[in-house]
Design a protein around this motif. Structure first.
Motif, PDB file in Angstrom:
ATOM      1  N   SER A  65      -0.115  -5.414  -1.328  1.00 48.50           N
ATOM      2  CA  SER A  65      -0.793  -4.916  -0.467  1.00 48.50           C
ATOM      3  C   SER A  65      -0.772  -5.433   0.827  1.00 48.50           C
ATOM      4  O   SER A  65      -1.200  -4.649   2.035  1.00 48.50           O
ATOM      5  CB  SER A  65      -2.397  -5.135  -0.996  1.00 48.50           C
ATOM      6  N   GLN A  66      -0.155  -6.396   1.067  1.00 46.07           N
ATOM      7  CA  GLN A  66      -0.090  -7.169   2.561  1.00 46.07           C
ATOM      8  C   GLN A  66       1.291  -6.421   3.360  1.00 46.07           C
ATOM      9  O   GLN A  66       1.440  -6.917   4.192  1.00 46.07           O
ATOM     10  CB  GLN A  66      -0.051  -8.593   2.442  1.00 46.07           C
ATOM     11  N   ASN A  72      -1.820  -1.229   1.574  1.00 47.29           N
ATOM     12  CA  ASN A  72      -3.156  -1.798   1.529  1.00 47.29           C
ATOM     13  C   ASN A  72      -4.022  -0.973   1.103  1.00 47.29           C
ATOM     14  O   ASN A  72      -5.045  -1.019   0.550  1.00 47.29           O
ATOM     15  CB  ASN A  72      -3.632  -2.282   3.042  1.00 47.29           C
TER      16      ASN A  72
END
Length: 434
Positions: A65-66, A72
């Motif tokens: 998600s980063q 994200n």
């Protein structure tokens, strides 16, 4: 002739012009079609990422998600937070995996209203971990849970908590969910008043209730559930909660047919526990209403405590003896359990069970799974037992040490004879070497 030729040429030219115009028109239509059907690549990409994320472990999903803003956004989509298992222990005293506190805060803040299938696994026996589970439960005020499981992999955990603290947290879920269908709360201090709250808010949706080893619940408390939760299909509880009134409530016309009933018959203090007897008429009414029910009974009793059981016919289908059981009791099993499908005997002693096994084979026509631990059976009797049951024995787990060679069969010969009657290759289980 010339005039006819010119007419033909004119017609030919006109036909070519028409063909050319139609060809151009098709190209325009094709171009328009391509434009109209162009995919939404942004949404398509998110759908693909969502499918990938669903197969990733939580930690990998968090790392992914980063990567970018789009990933994200996918990480926080409701579909990924409907099912979650909180794993709780004390990192200072344990190396076992635990759900990070910051992640728990984020879930409560952003996803509590998305949670539907939730379990709390206390992986150590600490009171602090059980308290942490209750603290999370008490904050799920916006939840709409469909399933809830409280699991202690090491006792006592939840039973160490003050009852009022546990009940207060559990009631938050009972009151706010409104559509709870599955509840597993073994080894917890749940009590009768909290079950009334459960029934008041979820009586139309509750289908599964598993609550073995809950000492603060009385037969009246579980009867309240059976009386009002008419959609209940699976139930697991201790024998002390089983009563004639409960079986009759589960057998009423307004109640659906029960599919699975598990009864744990447990004695912690030999000679100090008094076990009541269920009337045959109650069992008869129950099995008439739910003829296909799986009735599973686990016995953890000492030899002198079996007297109230197997005195008349009962509709048990799966029978497990976790402690040593006498020849007499096993003989009564064959006489009183005609619906038996599975039989597991942990131990018996040093007296061969030849006659008892033959009786079970004769009378239990549906028997398809057998496991024998620390018991003794002559090879001849065992072959006869298998011959009588035939190919319906889909599971046959017998330790080699159980079989006693005799004049007819040796250990080397028995696996061929048994395999012949089973219709498949069979060998006795070997004792582990460690």
């Amino acid at each position: 002739m010339k005039r006819g030729r010119k007419t033909n040429e004119a017609n030919s030219s006109s036909s070519e012009d028409t063909t050319e115009k139609e060809s151009k028109r098709h190209k325009v239509v094709e171009k328009k079609t391509i434009v109209v059907r162009s995919p939404d690549w942004a949404n398509l990409l998110q759908d693909i990422i969502l499918q990938v994320f669903q197969y990733l472990p939580l930690l990998d999903r968090a790392h992914a998600s980063q990567v970018c803003r789009s990933w994200n956004q996918v990480f926080h989509m409701p579909d990924l937070w409907r099912c979650f298992e909180f794993e709780l222990n004390q990192p200072a005293t344990s190396n076992l995996r635990t759900t990070h506190p910051e992640l728990i805060k984020q879930i409560i803040k952003r996803h509590s209203n998305h949670l539907q299938y939730v379990s709390f696994k206390v992986v150590d026996s600490s009171k602090e971990s059980a308290e942490a589970a209750c603290d999370i439960l008490s904050q799920l005020v916006n939840c709409s849970l469909k399933t809830l499981g409280l699991i202690s992999t090491a006792r006592p955990s939840f039973m160490d908590l003050p009852k009022s603290h546990f009940i207060s947290a559990l009631t938050v879920v009972f009151v706010n969910s409104k559509s709870l269908s599955s509840l597993k709360i073994d080894d917890t201090p749940v009590d009768d008043p909290s079950l009334k709250v459960l029934v008041a808010n979820n009586s139309d949706t509750l289908k599964l209730l598993k609550m073995s080893s809950c000492p603060h619940v009385s037969p009246a408390g579980i009867l309240c559930v059976a009386d009002q939760c008419h959609g209940l299909r699976e139930l697991a509880l201790n024998y002390h909660l089983l009563s004639d009134e409960l079986l009759l409530a589960l057998s009423s016309e307004k109640h659906v047919r029960l599919e699975h009933l598990r009864i744990d018959v447990v004695s912690e203090n030999p000679g100090q526990t008094q076990f009541h007897t269920i009337q045959k008429s109650s069992w008869d009414a129950f099995i008439k209403h739910s003829p296909k029910v799986n009735l599973v009974m686990y016995f953890f009793l000492y030899e002198e405590e079996f007297d109230p059981f197997f005195r008349y016919e009962i509709p048990v289908t799966h029978l497990y003896f976790g402690r040593s059981v006498s020849k007499d009791v096993l003989g009564r099993v064959g006489m009183t359990c005609p619906r038996l499908v599975e039989l597991v005997v942990c131990a018996n002693g040093l007296r061969p069970l030849d006659e008892e096994l033959i009786c079970i084979a004769e009378r239990c026509k549906y028997l398809s799974a057998v496991g024998l631990g620390e018991c003794e059976v002559s090879c001849s009797a065992f072959v006869e037992f298998v011959k009588m049951c035939g190919g319906r024995l889909s599971q046959l787990s017998i330790m080699e040490e159980v079989l006693i060679p005799d004049q007819k069969y040796s250990l080397e010969q028995i696996h061929w004879e048994v395999s012949k009657h089973l219709g498949r290759v069979w060998f006795p289980d070997m004792m582990p070497t460690w």
